[in-house]
Every structure is written in structure tokens, then in C-alpha cells.
Scaffold this active site. Structure first.
Site, PDB file in Angstrom:
ATOM      1  N   GLY A  15       0.822  -1.268   0.178  1.00 56.41           N
ATOM      2  CA  GLY A  15       0.185   0.076   0.080  1.00 56.41           C
ATOM      3  C   GLY A  15       0.937   1.133   0.916  1.00 56.41           C
ATOM      4  O   GLY A  15       2.180   1.505   0.672  1.00 56.41           O
ATOM      5  N   ARG A  76       1.791  -5.258  -5.528  1.00 53.63           N
ATOM      6  CA  ARG A  76       1.757  -6.498  -4.279  1.00 53.63           C
ATOM      7  C   ARG A  76       1.950  -7.590  -5.194  1.00 53.63           C
ATOM      8  O   ARG A  76       1.082  -8.539  -6.083  1.00 53.63           O
ATOM      9  CB  ARG A  76       0.372  -6.558  -3.697  1.00 53.63           C
ATOM     10  CG  ARG A  76       0.030  -5.813  -2.594  1.00 53.63           C
ATOM     11  CD  ARG A  76      -1.343  -5.864  -1.679  1.00 53.63           C
ATOM     12  NE  ARG A  76      -0.680  -4.416  -0.818  1.00 53.63           N
ATOM     13  CZ  ARG A  76      -1.663  -3.814  -0.419  1.00 53.63           C
ATOM     14  NH1 ARG A  76      -2.729  -3.948  -1.304  1.00 53.63           N
ATOM     15  NH2 ARG A  76      -1.694  -3.069   0.668  1.00 53.63           N
ATOM     16  N   ASP A 107       5.034  -4.764   6.349  1.00 53.50           N
ATOM     17  CA  ASP A 107       5.560  -6.286   6.555  1.00 53.50           C
ATOM     18  C   ASP A 107       6.087  -7.033   5.144  1.00 53.50           C
ATOM     19  O   ASP A 107       6.971  -7.549   5.035  1.00 53.50           O
ATOM     20  CB  ASP A 107       5.157  -6.538   7.326  1.00 53.50           C
ATOM     21  CG  ASP A 107       3.526  -7.305   7.699  1.00 53.50           C
ATOM     22  OD1 ASP A 107       2.952  -6.638   6.212  1.00 53.50           O
ATOM     23  OD2 ASP A 107       2.854  -7.214   8.412  1.00 53.50           O
ATOM     24  N   THR A 130       3.929   2.708   5.433  1.00 54.75           N
ATOM     25  CA  THR A 130       2.812   2.284   5.278  1.00 54.75           C
ATOM     26  C   THR A 130       2.114   3.344   6.023  1.00 54.75           C
ATOM     27  O   THR A 130       2.455   3.609   7.335  1.00 54.75           O
ATOM     28  CB  THR A 130       2.376   0.548   5.344  1.00 54.75           C
ATOM     29  OG1 THR A 130       1.158   0.660   6.527  1.00 54.75           O
ATOM     30  CG2 THR A 130       3.021   0.646   7.174  1.00 54.75           C
ATOM     31  N   ASP A 132      -0.395   1.983   8.111  1.00 56.71           N
ATOM     32  CA  ASP A 132      -1.345   1.718   9.681  1.00 56.71           C
ATOM     33  C   ASP A 132      -0.580   2.505  10.964  1.00 56.71           C
ATOM     34  O   ASP A 132      -1.067   1.639  11.334  1.00 56.71           O
ATOM     35  CB  ASP A 132      -1.234   0.389   8.892  1.00 56.71           C
ATOM     36  CG  ASP A 132      -1.959   0.283   8.231  1.00 56.71           C
ATOM     37  OD1 ASP A 132      -2.828   0.709   7.914  1.00 56.71           O
ATOM     38  OD2 ASP A 132      -2.677  -1.296   7.682  1.00 56.71           O
ATOM     39  N   ASP A 134       2.131  -0.172  11.839  1.00 57.54           N
ATOM     40  CA  ASP A 134       2.020  -1.904  12.279  1.00 57.54           C
ATOM     41  C   ASP A 134       3.638  -2.447  12.169  1.00 57.54           C
ATOM     42  O   ASP A 134       3.320  -3.286  12.197  1.00 57.54           O
ATOM     43  CB  ASP A 134       1.025  -2.414  12.046  1.00 57.54           C
ATOM     44  CG  ASP A 134       0.691  -2.801  10.076  1.00 57.54           C
ATOM     45  OD1 ASP A 134       1.551  -2.170   9.775  1.00 57.54           O
ATOM     46  OD2 ASP A 134       0.435  -3.538   9.668  1.00 57.54           O
ATOM     47  N   ARG A 176      -5.939  -2.349   8.957  1.00 54.26           N
ATOM     48  CA  ARG A 176      -6.127  -3.851   8.886  1.00 54.26           C
ATOM     49  C   ARG A 176      -6.410  -4.582  10.097  1.00 54.26           C
ATOM     50  O   ARG A 176      -7.059  -5.603  10.443  1.00 54.26           O
ATOM     51  CB  ARG A 176      -5.839  -4.457   7.624  1.00 54.26           C
ATOM     52  CG  ARG A 176      -6.142  -5.430   7.172  1.00 54.26           C
ATOM     53  CD  ARG A 176      -6.404  -6.257   5.805  1.00 54.26           C
ATOM     54  NE  ARG A 176      -4.329  -5.431   5.273  1.00 54.26           N
ATOM     55  CZ  ARG A 176      -3.396  -4.913   4.722  1.00 54.26           C
ATOM     56  NH1 ARG A 176      -4.326  -5.823   3.270  1.00 54.26           N
ATOM     57  NH2 ARG A 176      -2.564  -4.464   4.407  1.00 54.26           N
TER      58      ARG A 176
HETATM   59  O1  F6P Z   1      -1.433   0.564   3.893  1.00 53.99           O
HETATM   60  C1  F6P Z   1      -2.253  -0.265   4.282  1.00 53.99           C
HETATM   61  C2  F6P Z   1      -3.961  -0.122   4.705  1.00 53.99           C
HETATM   62  O2  F6P Z   1      -4.233   1.366   4.103  1.00 53.99           O
HETATM   63  C3  F6P Z   1      -4.633  -0.981   5.553  1.00 53.99           C
HETATM   64  O3  F6P Z   1      -4.853   0.095   6.205  1.00 53.99           O
HETATM   65  C4  F6P Z   1      -5.716  -1.321   4.536  1.00 53.99           C
HETATM   66  O4  F6P Z   1      -6.554  -2.726   5.045  1.00 53.99           O
HETATM   67  C5  F6P Z   1      -5.230  -1.548   2.903  1.00 53.99           C
HETATM   68  O5  F6P Z   1      -4.131  -0.022   3.047  1.00 53.99           O
HETATM   69  C6  F6P Z   1      -6.089  -1.819   2.093  1.00 53.99           C
HETATM   70  O6  F6P Z   1      -4.880  -1.990   1.230  1.00 53.99           O
HETATM   71  P1  F6P Z   1      -5.509  -1.498  -0.668  1.00 53.99           P
HETATM   72  O7  F6P Z   1      -6.963  -1.153  -1.047  1.00 53.99           O
HETATM   73  O8  F6P Z   1      -4.931  -1.588  -1.687  1.00 53.99           O
HETATM   74  O9  F6P Z   1      -5.727  -3.530  -0.772  1.00 53.99           O
END
Ligand code: F6P
Length: 328
Positions: A15, A76, A107, A130, A132, A134, A176
Site C-alpha cells: 500500500g 503487490r 511487512d 505504511t 498503519d 504497524d 487492517r
Molecule cells: O496500507 C495499509 C492499508 O491502508 C490497510 O489499512 C488497508 O486495509 C489496506 O491498506 C487496503 O489496501 P488496498 O486497498 O490497497 O488493498
């Protein structure tokens, strides 16, 4: 004796997050400062598999310190999870004389880098990016501070309409698996309740808290819900549950979504990105590999990638107590 590093590749993966461009800029310019070459790898590991590379010099990163997203694009890559995919990627790096990698991501990105390092004994360095927050081994990931400011600004706006209509708003924020955004933005925006995956408040206690708040004279309320929260199946079910059990409440839901990932990075994220980029490149040049560069007690520090992947970034439980006191 490790090979002398003459060319470093940089990529962004997973992300996107505000501050990734500032980190790319920092990596590219630190390479230039030390008279080594730098190559940009497009679309994360997928671009590495396809050899989607571009030479980068200090002028190719002009005017990006302030830009959200990532000029190198992100992806990804499923193919990178296969040994075959990684083999292709390694071959492209060898063909282009790239001696080491800086990977910017979360991660999943670090897991890929660690496997790659183990398989090919290839020098890698991670920069946590990120929203998040995390990741173990850093108090802040790139993009987190900007996302907090974005969320607070939006909730301030929601508060205007909530209070005009005496309404209760459930505001879902990203995260998430982690409640950092919800917890900190919730306190910053003066939320009545904050629901996060790390602390299961339970539906009964949520109702009690809302009843208490009504009884104390509050006419409108904001409840910030982390998307990973376990109380309800989703934020719309929470709304239905509260409306059924507390009919005096007029409830609305606002899911903030991907707008939280965009926008110009805050000053904090730009400075952090600049510091982490310098450290990542200089650590590789010193012969270090398989680490993540992060911020610990306001100092840039290295954490082994394995620990950054396996360790848990804990939330500060004291913040939950602060939030409770603030909603008195
Ligand atoms: O970057 C992490 C995050 O923001 C999470 O909080 C979220 O669940 C996820 O990305 C969603 O990402 P995508 O829509 O790109 O799969």
C-alpha cells in the site's frame, strides 16, 4: 569480503503512503552524494521481475518531496512469492549491475526482501512505509503522521454536521490489523469512543458508554472505528445494533477509505523519510544488510528485518485511558 556497492536499486511496494516519494528522493540523493549509481525499480517486486528499471540521478527526484503516492508506483506481486519469480528478479538485478536494494513498504515488502536476501545472499535494507504504523522497530512508519492529520481534519468536518443534527457518527478509519490510526486520531479529534482490534470493548459496553454520554448532556457523538475492529462484523452492523438498542440515537456512518492514503506528506513524514533514506543507503555502504531503518526514541536505528516482520507493534494502552478520561 562483501562486494563493494556501486549501484543501489530502490522500490516501493504494498500500500502506498505519503512520504514514500520523499524517501525515494533521499535514497537517490544519498547515492549521488556518495558517488554511487541509483536505479529506480517500477511497480515494486513485479517491476523487478520484469526488469522495469530506470537510472535515477539527483535531478530526477526534483519537486517530489511534497507529493503523495509514489512516482515509482506500487504493486503487490504474487509472482515474487514464487522461487521462479524471485530468480527472474535476481537475474535482472545482476544484468543491470545492481548490487543492493532499498525496499520501501510494510511487512509484506520486508518478508519478500528477507526471503530474497536468504536465497541469493543479496544485500537489502528496508524503510517502513505504511499509514498503519504497524511495524515493529519504529515508533513511526512513513505516512502515518500525514494520515493522522488527514483523519483529524475530516472528523472535524464530520463533527460540524453531527452537532448540527444531534447525530451519532461511526467513522471507520484504516488499520487492517492495528488501531494506531483510530486511537491517535480519535483522541486528536475528541471522539466519544474508539474501537480498535487490540481492545475488544464489547457491544454492551459500547451501549453503556453511549447512554452515559447522552445522560451527561452530549447531543452528538463521534465513535472512531478501526477497520480491523472485532466488535461488529462491520461498521454498518454497529450502526444497526445501536439504532435497535438505543432508538433515541440518529446514527450515520462515514467510511473514510483510501483518501487516508493520499495527500501531501506532513513535515514530520518528509523529515523522517529524508533521515531514513540516508541511513538506509549509508548502512548498505558500510556492508550492513537485512535490516530495517526506523525511528526509536527519536534516533534512527536498525532492526533486523526478521524482527521487524515477526515483532508486534504494540499500541499504548495508556492512550485508551486518556481517551476515556477525555470523553467524560
Ligand atoms: O496500507 C495499509 C492499508 O491502508 C490497510 O489499512 C488497508 O486495509 C489496506 O491498506 C487496503 O489496501 P488496498 O486497498 O490497497 O488493498
Amino acid at each position: 569480503m562483501p562486494k563493494t556497492i556501486k549501484k543501489i536499486g530502490v522500490l516501493t511496494s504494498g500500500g502506498d503512503a505519503p512520504g514514500m516519494n520523499a524517501a525515494i528522493r533521499s535514497v537517490v540523493r544519498t547515492c549521488a552524494y556518495h558517488n554511487i549509481e541509483c536505479i529506480g525499480i517500477y511497480r515494486g517486486y513485479q517491476g523487478m521481475i520484469e526488469g522495469d528499471f530506470k537510472e535515477m540521478g539527483p535531478r530526477s527526484v526534483n519537486n517530489i518531496v511534497n507529493k503523495g503516492g509514489t512516482i515509482l508506483k506500487s504493486a503487490r506481486s504474487k509472482e515474487f512469492m514464487t522461487a521462479e519469480g524471485r530468480q527472474k528478479a535476481h537475474q535482472h538485478l545482476i544484468n543491470s549491475n545492481v548490487d543492493a536494494l532499498v525496499v520501501i513498504g510494510g511487512d509484506g515488502t520486508f518478508t519478500g526482501a528477507e526471503i530474497f536476501n536468504n536465497e541469493f545472499d543479496y544485500p537489502v535494507m528496508g524503510i517502513p512505509g505504511t499509514i498503519d504504523n504497524d511495524i515493529f522497530g519504529t515508533s513511526h512508519t512513513l505516512g502515518y503522521d500525514t494520515a493522522l492529520n488527514t483523519v483529524v481534519e475530516v472528523i472535524d468536518k464530520i463533527r460540524d454536521t453531527a452537532s448540527s443534527h444531534n447525530r451519532l457518527f461511526f467513522v471507520e478509519v484504516m488499520g487492517r490489523d492495528a488501531g494506531h490510526i483510530a486511537l491517535n486520531a480519535g483522541i486528536g479529534a475528541g471522539a466519544e469512543e474508539i474501537l480498535i482490534p487490540e481492545d475488544n470493548l464489547g457491544l454492551e459496553r459500547l451501549l453503556e458508554s453511549l447512554q452515559k454520554s447522552k445522560a451527561s448532556g452530549k447531543s452528538s457523538s463521534i465513535v472512531v472505528v478501526s477497520e480491523g475492529d472485532k466488535i461488529g462484523k462491520n461498521v454498518f452492523e454497529l450502526k444497526d445494533y445501536v439504532e435497535e438498542n438505543l432508538p433515541e440515537y440518529d446514527v450515520r456512518v462515514s467510511v473514510l477509505g483510501h483518501m487516508q492514503r493520499g495527500g501531501s506528506p506532513s513535515c514530520f513524514d518528509r523529515v523522517l523519510a529524508s533521515r531514513l533514506g540516508v541511513k538506509a543507503v549509508e548502512s548498505l555502504l558500510e556492508g550492513k544488510s537485512n535490516f530495517m531503518v526506523g525511528l526509536l526514541s527519536d534516533k534512527v536505528a536498525l532492526t533486523p528485518l526478521e524482527q521487524a516482520i515477526k515483532g508486534k507493534s504494540e499500541i499504548d494502552k495508556e492512550l485508551l485511558r486518556v481517551s476515556d478520561i477525555m470523553s467524560t
